[in-house]
Motif scaffolding. Structure first.
Motif, PDB file in Angstrom:
ATOM      1  N   LEU A  65       0.820  -1.213   0.000  1.00  0.00           N
ATOM      2  CA  LEU A  65       0.000   0.000   0.000  1.00  0.00           C
ATOM      3  C   LEU A  65       0.849   1.256   0.000  1.00  0.00           C
ATOM      4  CD1 LEU A  65      -2.913  -0.980   2.409  1.00  0.00           C
ATOM      5  CD2 LEU A  65      -2.991  -0.770  -0.078  1.00  0.00           C
ATOM      6  N   SER A  66       2.005   1.218   0.672  1.00  0.00           N
ATOM      7  CA  SER A  66       2.866   2.406   0.687  1.00  0.00           C
ATOM      8  C   SER A  66       3.373   2.720  -0.721  1.00  0.00           C
ATOM      9  CB  SER A  66       4.029   2.230   1.672  1.00  0.00           C
ATOM     10  OG  SER A  66       4.975   1.296   1.198  1.00  0.00           O
ATOM     11  N   SER A  67       3.631   1.697  -1.526  1.00  0.00           N
ATOM     12  CA  SER A  67       4.040   1.929  -2.921  1.00  0.00           C
ATOM     13  C   SER A  67       2.897   2.518  -3.732  1.00  0.00           C
ATOM     14  CB  SER A  67       4.495   0.607  -3.562  1.00  0.00           C
ATOM     15  OG  SER A  67       5.669   0.143  -2.949  1.00  0.00           O
ATOM     16  N   LEU A  68       1.694   2.026  -3.478  1.00  0.00           N
ATOM     17  CA  LEU A  68       0.533   2.560  -4.189  1.00  0.00           C
ATOM     18  C   LEU A  68       0.277   4.015  -3.800  1.00  0.00           C
ATOM     19  CD1 LEU A  68      -1.826   2.129  -6.132  1.00  0.00           C
ATOM     20  CD2 LEU A  68      -3.117   1.127  -4.212  1.00  0.00           C
ATOM     21  N   ASP A  71       2.454   6.131  -5.965  1.00  0.00           N
ATOM     22  CA  ASP A  71       1.909   6.224  -7.322  1.00  0.00           C
ATOM     23  C   ASP A  71       0.696   7.145  -7.379  1.00  0.00           C
ATOM     24  OD1 ASP A  71       3.850   4.394  -8.035  1.00  0.00           O
ATOM     25  OD2 ASP A  71       2.474   2.685  -8.117  1.00  0.00           O
ATOM     26  N   ARG A  72      -0.230   6.965  -6.441  1.00  0.00           N
ATOM     27  CA  ARG A  72      -1.453   7.765  -6.450  1.00  0.00           C
ATOM     28  C   ARG A  72      -1.168   9.225  -6.104  1.00  0.00           C
ATOM     29  NH1 ARG A  72      -4.433   7.512  -9.475  1.00  0.00           N
ATOM     30  NH2 ARG A  72      -6.061   8.548  -8.279  1.00  0.00           N
ATOM     31  N   GLY A  73      -0.286   9.448  -5.141  1.00  0.00           N
ATOM     32  CA  GLY A  73       0.039  10.826  -4.776  1.00  0.00           C
ATOM     33  C   GLY A  73       0.667  11.578  -5.930  1.00  0.00           C
ATOM     34  N   THR A  74       1.546  10.905  -6.660  1.00  0.00           N
ATOM     35  CA  THR A  74       2.173  11.518  -7.825  1.00  0.00           C
ATOM     36  C   THR A  74       1.130  11.803  -8.899  1.00  0.00           C
ATOM     37  OG1 THR A  74       4.243  10.362  -7.328  1.00  0.00           O
ATOM     38  CG2 THR A  74       3.985  11.220  -9.560  1.00  0.00           C
ATOM     39  N   ALA A  86       1.986  10.150   4.086  1.00  0.00           N
ATOM     40  CA  ALA A  86       1.062   9.049   3.807  1.00  0.00           C
ATOM     41  C   ALA A  86       1.811   7.730   3.606  1.00  0.00           C
ATOM     42  CB  ALA A  86       0.205   9.379   2.590  1.00  0.00           C
ATOM     43  N   ILE A  87       2.935   7.777   2.924  1.00  0.00           N
ATOM     44  CA  ILE A  87       3.744   6.565   2.741  1.00  0.00           C
ATOM     45  C   ILE A  87       4.158   6.010   4.098  1.00  0.00           C
ATOM     46  CG2 ILE A  87       6.009   5.715   1.975  1.00  0.00           C
ATOM     47  CD1 ILE A  87       5.696   7.578  -0.479  1.00  0.00           C
ATOM     48  N   ASP A  88       4.632   6.887   4.973  1.00  0.00           N
ATOM     49  CA  ASP A  88       5.080   6.462   6.303  1.00  0.00           C
ATOM     50  C   ASP A  88       3.964   5.796   7.098  1.00  0.00           C
ATOM     51  OD1 ASP A  88       7.589   7.427   5.727  1.00  0.00           O
ATOM     52  OD2 ASP A  88       7.391   9.243   6.951  1.00  0.00           O
ATOM     53  N   GLN A  89       2.713   6.270   6.924  1.00  0.00           N
ATOM     54  CA  GLN A  89       1.574   5.689   7.643  1.00  0.00           C
ATOM     55  C   GLN A  89       1.473   4.187   7.383  1.00  0.00           C
ATOM     56  OE1 GLN A  89      -2.223   7.671   7.019  1.00  0.00           O
ATOM     57  NE2 GLN A  89      -3.320   5.754   7.271  1.00  0.00           N
ATOM     58  N   TRP A 142      -5.569  11.343   3.045  1.00  0.00           N
ATOM     59  CA  TRP A 142      -6.046  11.569   1.678  1.00  0.00           C
ATOM     60  C   TRP A 142      -6.121  10.283   0.868  1.00  0.00           C
ATOM     61  CZ3 TRP A 142      -2.991  10.042  -2.268  1.00  0.00           C
ATOM     62  CH2 TRP A 142      -1.606   9.968  -2.041  1.00  0.00           C
ATOM     63  N   ALA A 143      -5.177   9.382   1.027  1.00  0.00           N
ATOM     64  CA  ALA A 143      -5.192   8.153   0.223  1.00  0.00           C
ATOM     65  C   ALA A 143      -6.436   7.317   0.500  1.00  0.00           C
ATOM     66  CB  ALA A 143      -3.930   7.336   0.482  1.00  0.00           C
ATOM     67  N   SER A 144      -6.877   7.310   1.748  1.00  0.00           N
ATOM     68  CA  SER A 144      -8.041   6.494   2.091  1.00  0.00           C
ATOM     69  C   SER A 144      -9.324   7.015   1.449  1.00  0.00           C
ATOM     70  CB  SER A 144      -8.212   6.403   3.605  1.00  0.00           C
ATOM     71  OG  SER A 144      -8.606   7.639   4.147  1.00  0.00           O
ATOM     72  N   HIS A 145      -9.310   8.249   0.967  1.00  0.00           N
ATOM     73  CA  HIS A 145     -10.482   8.830   0.318  1.00  0.00           C
ATOM     74  C   HIS A 145     -10.387   8.771  -1.207  1.00  0.00           C
ATOM     75  CE1 HIS A 145     -11.623  10.084   4.279  1.00  0.00           C
ATOM     76  NE2 HIS A 145     -10.502  10.754   4.415  1.00  0.00           N
TER      77      HIS A 145
END
Length: 192
Positions: A65-68, A71-74, A86-89, A142-145
């Motif tokens: 998930l941290s890799s995703l 990708d999604r943040g970019t 978010a990656i650290d989470q 943000w990723a969870s949304h």
């Protein structure tokens, strides 16, 4: 007169989430986690619809998930610091339970009540973990949304959303107490 459960009341009056970044292993084993999930599932659920489900995320899944997230943040043009946080989470976690809001068709129970029930499951799981002596924290971010993150990362259906990630582990340091709401300032009494 009602019978007080002073131990439970004391727990609720003093409970404190542990920052996820301070949690480490060991984490609950499967049997322990099943007990915590069972406690969480005893949440208010109008209509007995069970409009939520659990996805237990162990270390390899969290790293994926941290890799995703990267990708999604970019792809979404998120700020570098937001992406890193978010990656650290996910990358720094040992165990998290995704609580998935999965509303069911119902003529009696509005979707919003089903969403509230999923939120209640998050709090119940958080409190069950804390009451069992584990450190725990309820996170989203943000990723969870992001629907693509939810679908690609967790296999969610189009009608499902992430209510929260409950991180559970061994706490490395107790957090300081923080200011609490002024109950008088946020309470209105209505007598008639």
């Amino acid at each position: 007169m009602p019978i007080r459960n002073d131990a439970a009341l004391d727990f609720l009056m003093t409970r404190r989430s542990r920052p996820a970044k301070t949690l480490t292993g060991p984490v609950p084993d499967r049997d322990t986690l099943l007990t915590l999930l069972t406690a969480a599932a005893r949440t208010p659920d109008h209509g007995k619809l069970e409009p939520w489900r659990f996805i237990v995320l162990e270390k390899p899944a969290l790293l994926r998930l941290s890799s995703l997230v990267l990708d999604r943040g970019t792809a979404l043009g998120k700020d570098k610091d937001m992406i890193t946080k978010a990656i650290d989470q996910y990358a720094n976690a040992e165990l998290a339970v995704a609580v998935i809001s999965a509303p069911k068709p119902s003529e009696k129970i509005p979707a919003i009540e089903q969403t509230y029930s999923a939120g209640a499951v998050c709090l119940s799981l958080l409190n069950a973990a804390l009451a069992a002596g584990w450190g725990a924290n309820w996170l989203s971010g943000w990723a969870s949304h992001d629907a693509i993150f939810a679908r690609e990362g967790l296999g969610l259906a189009d009608h499902e959303t992430i209510a929260g990630f409950i991180h559970i582990g061994t706490e490395t340091s107790a957090p300081p107490e923080r200011p609490r709401p002024d109950i008088d300032a946020i309470t209105t009494w209505v007598a008639e």
